[in-house]
Design an enzyme around this catalytic site. Structure first.
Site, PDB file in Angstrom:
ATOM      1  CG  HIS A  92      -1.675  -1.258   1.443  1.00 14.12           C
ATOM      2  ND1 HIS A  92      -2.913  -1.528   0.912  1.00 14.12           N
ATOM      3  CD2 HIS A  92      -1.301  -2.360   2.129  1.00 14.12           C
ATOM      4  CE1 HIS A  92      -3.292  -2.754   1.285  1.00 14.12           C
ATOM      5  NE2 HIS A  92      -2.325  -3.285   2.021  1.00 14.12           N
TER       6      HIS A  92
ATOM      7  CB  SER B 131      12.937  22.948 -14.989  1.00 17.06           C
ATOM      8  OG  SER B 131      12.157  24.125 -15.057  1.00 17.06           O
TER       9      SER B 131
ATOM     10  CE  LYS C  72      11.428  19.618 -10.837  1.00 16.08           C
ATOM     11  NZ  LYS C  72      10.173  19.992 -11.481  1.00 16.08           N
TER      12      LYS C  72
ATOM     13  CD  GLU D 246       8.794  12.591 -15.424  1.00 14.11           C
ATOM     14  OE1 GLU D 246       7.779  13.237 -15.160  1.00 14.11           O
ATOM     15  OE2 GLU D 246       9.903  13.138 -15.628  1.00 14.11           O
TER      16      GLU D 246
ATOM     17  CD  GLN E 292      -2.873  -1.649 -47.417  1.00 11.07           C
ATOM     18  OE1 GLN E 292      -2.747  -2.422 -48.362  1.00 11.07           O
ATOM     19  NE2 GLN E 292      -3.235  -0.397 -47.592  1.00 11.07           N
TER      20      GLN E 292
HETATM   21  N1  ARG Z   1      -0.786  -4.330 -49.003  1.00  7.62           N
HETATM   22  C1  ARG Z   1      -1.576  -5.463 -48.757  1.00  7.62           C
HETATM   23  C2  ARG Z   1      -1.643  -5.729 -47.232  1.00  7.62           C
HETATM   24  O1  ARG Z   1      -0.861  -5.210 -46.547  1.00  7.62           O
HETATM   25  C3  ARG Z   1      -0.984  -6.664 -49.442  1.00  7.62           C
HETATM   26  C4  ARG Z   1      -1.981  -7.726 -49.758  1.00  7.62           C
HETATM   27  C5  ARG Z   1      -2.949  -7.210 -50.755  1.00  7.62           C
HETATM   28  N2  ARG Z   1      -3.822  -8.210 -51.219  1.00  7.62           N
HETATM   29  C6  ARG Z   1      -4.953  -7.953 -51.874  1.00  7.62           C
HETATM   30  N3  ARG Z   1      -5.662  -8.947 -52.235  1.00  7.62           N
HETATM   31  N4  ARG Z   1      -5.338  -6.711 -52.085  1.00  7.62           N
HETATM   32  O2  ARG Z   1      -2.501  -6.439 -46.732  1.00  7.62           O
END
Ligand code: ARG
Length: 470
Positions: free
Chosen positions: A167, A288, A294, A301, A333
């Site tokens: 605590h 600071s 300081k 941090e 993606q």
């Molecule tokens: N740039 C795409 C990704 O990162 C690669 C795969 C794309 N495939 C597709 N069928 N559009 O996922």
């Protein structure tokens, strides 16, 4: 067969424009492109392509000459990328199509054959695994470096006494070495999680193609072996779609940073004038602009603060994956930027800590006087009374009264005279001071995992052996 289609049609994407009648909208092109961030794994993309081409020639889909031309050109492209001479094009969407298109520019029709029996879906799934595996190895080495630093400080200060807290109130005396070994243990589990994640990730999706596999007589075991994967993945749909390995990595990272935020918090408290337990070298602090006195513990941090973004990336990836139907979806993606930022943040935080921790010096006198303040050896007095035959509940009561007397007179238990202590129980003898001193208190906790200096040194030794077998 000619390189260019003979029929007239508007200019569309050269990689997949066959069925399209108009070019992609300029904004959509930028919106859907990933090349600005996925060019980060260009090396792994080329590595995967070389393995794929090697395999295609082994199974007779490419001639030896075609394979050699592809590999030579890919290596030259890699050199250009490294030299900053490669021109990335958003119109070519991603790292895969940029490199493939350049390959075709350089070696013509042979370049177009590389994508036989492959899709960007298994290609990207392979590239991220290769990239993450490389990064995991760097991160694992950095965790080990930090742990080695912790061991050196723990060994040096195995018998330096400080108050232990529950605590955040003084509870019992502990050794500074013991406290640091608690950090060491957290990192050992983080390391284990990282290695588990690597093991599950280390399978080759190459050959899954778009989602269903391919009709060519490919040899998936060969590409897996060439790329250092344990074995090919076992289901093509799963291979191109799941990013659970990335989520697992972010789970590891979130826990690591959570641990490091706890260490940071303690370092910040300890450097404050109120605690004054340690000294952090100036090179890890900043001043600071307005308050000349300081010296701020900016490094811990910032590490504490960066825990927020890493935890956030874990939630991003979980949410990204949630409810996605099989197999590949463009959603995926979006896995890259959170993953990359997690990798960068983890590496930076570990580097800062691995450099800084060996340089912290405890202020033994200050820790000692803090340990003297909160009746830290009260439990030891109770244990002493129990050894003399007093039931624990009565002993608790006796010690409570002694503490009240100490509060009244401004004395720690170890500073009272024998007569003063005896007013609360006549079983108390001169030997009581062996347990009331800070040294006596810590030395008595001499079992596996205990705070006794002897145990800390044994723990350090065992840890060194563990690190050697990594
Ligand atoms: N740039 C795409 C990704 O990162 C690669 C795969 C794309 N495939 C597709 N069928 N559009 O996922």
């Amino acid at each position: 067969m000619s390189d260019t289609p003979s029929h007239d049609k508007p200019s569309t994407n050269s990689q997949w424009g066959g069925r399209f009648t108009e070019a992609t909208d300029a904004f959509v092109q930028r919106f859907t492109a990933s090349v600005n961030f996925d060019q980060r794994f260009a090396h792994q993309d080329i590595q995967g392509s070389i393995a794929h081409a090697t395999m295609l020639s082994k199974v007779g889909v490419l001639t030896e000459q075609e394979k050699n031309d592809i590999i030579t050109a890919l290596n030259a492209i890699k050199d250009d990328i490294d030299a900053g001479k490669f021109e990335w094009s958003v119109a070519l969407e991603d790292v895969h199509m940029n490199i493939e298109s350049e390959l075709t520019k350089r070696i013509g029709i042979t370049g177009k054959k590389l994508h036989t029996g492959r899709s960007r879906n298994d290609q990207v799934a392979t590239d991220i695994r290769l990239y993450m595996r490389d990064q995991i190895d760097l991160i694992a080495a950095e965790i080990t470096r930090l742990q080695q630093g912790i061991l050196s400080v723990a060994e040096r200060y195995a018998s330096t006494i400080m108050p232990g807290f529950t605590h955040l109130q003084t509870a019992q005396p502990v050794t500074f070495g013991h406290h640091l070994m608690a950090w060491y243990e957290m990192l050992t589990r983080d390391y284990g999680r990282l290695i588990d994640c690597r093991t599950r990730m280390n399978q080759s999706p190459l050959g899954a193609a778009a989602l269903a596999g391919t009709t060519y007589p490919i040899d998936r075991s060969l590409t897996a072996e060439l790329l250092g994967f344990e074995h090919p993945t076992r289901n093509s749909l799963d291979s191109v779609s799941d990013r659970d390995f990335g989520i697992e990595f972010c789970g590891f990272a979130a826990l690591l940073l959570t641990h490091m935020s706890r260490m940071s918090e303690e370092l910040i408290l300890w450097t404050s004038a109120q605690f004054d337990f340690i000294d952090l070298p100036d090179r890890f602090c900043t001043g600071s602009s307005i308050m000349p006195q300081k010296k701020n513990p900016d490094v811990p941090e910032l590490v504490r603060g960066k825990t927020g973004r890493v935890n956030g990336h874990l939630v991003s990836l979980l949410t990204l994956m949630k409810s996605q139907p099989l197999a590949y979806n463009k959603d995926n993606q979006e896995d890259k930027e959170p993953l990359f930022d997690t990798v960068d943040t983890v590496k930076d935080c570990l580097r800062a800590f691995a450099d800084m921790i060996p340089a912290i010096t405890p202020k033994a006198q200050s820790m000692r006087s803090a340990a003297m303040q909160g009746f830290a050896t009260a439990t030891d007095l109770a244990d002493y009374l129990v050894c003399k035959g007093i039931p624990f509940r009565d002993a608790h009561e006796i010690v409570g009264k002694s503490v009240a007397f100490g509060l009244e007179t401004g004395k720690d238990l170890s500073e009272m005279t024998l007569e003063e202590l005896q007013q609360f129980s006549d079983v108390i003898d001169g030997d009581v001071f062996d347990v009331l001193t800070l040294e006596g208190s810590v030395a008595a906790r001499d079992h596996i995992g205990g705070t006794a200096p002897r145990q800390v040194l044994l723990a350090v030794e065992a840890a060194r052996t563990d690190l050697q077998s990594r």
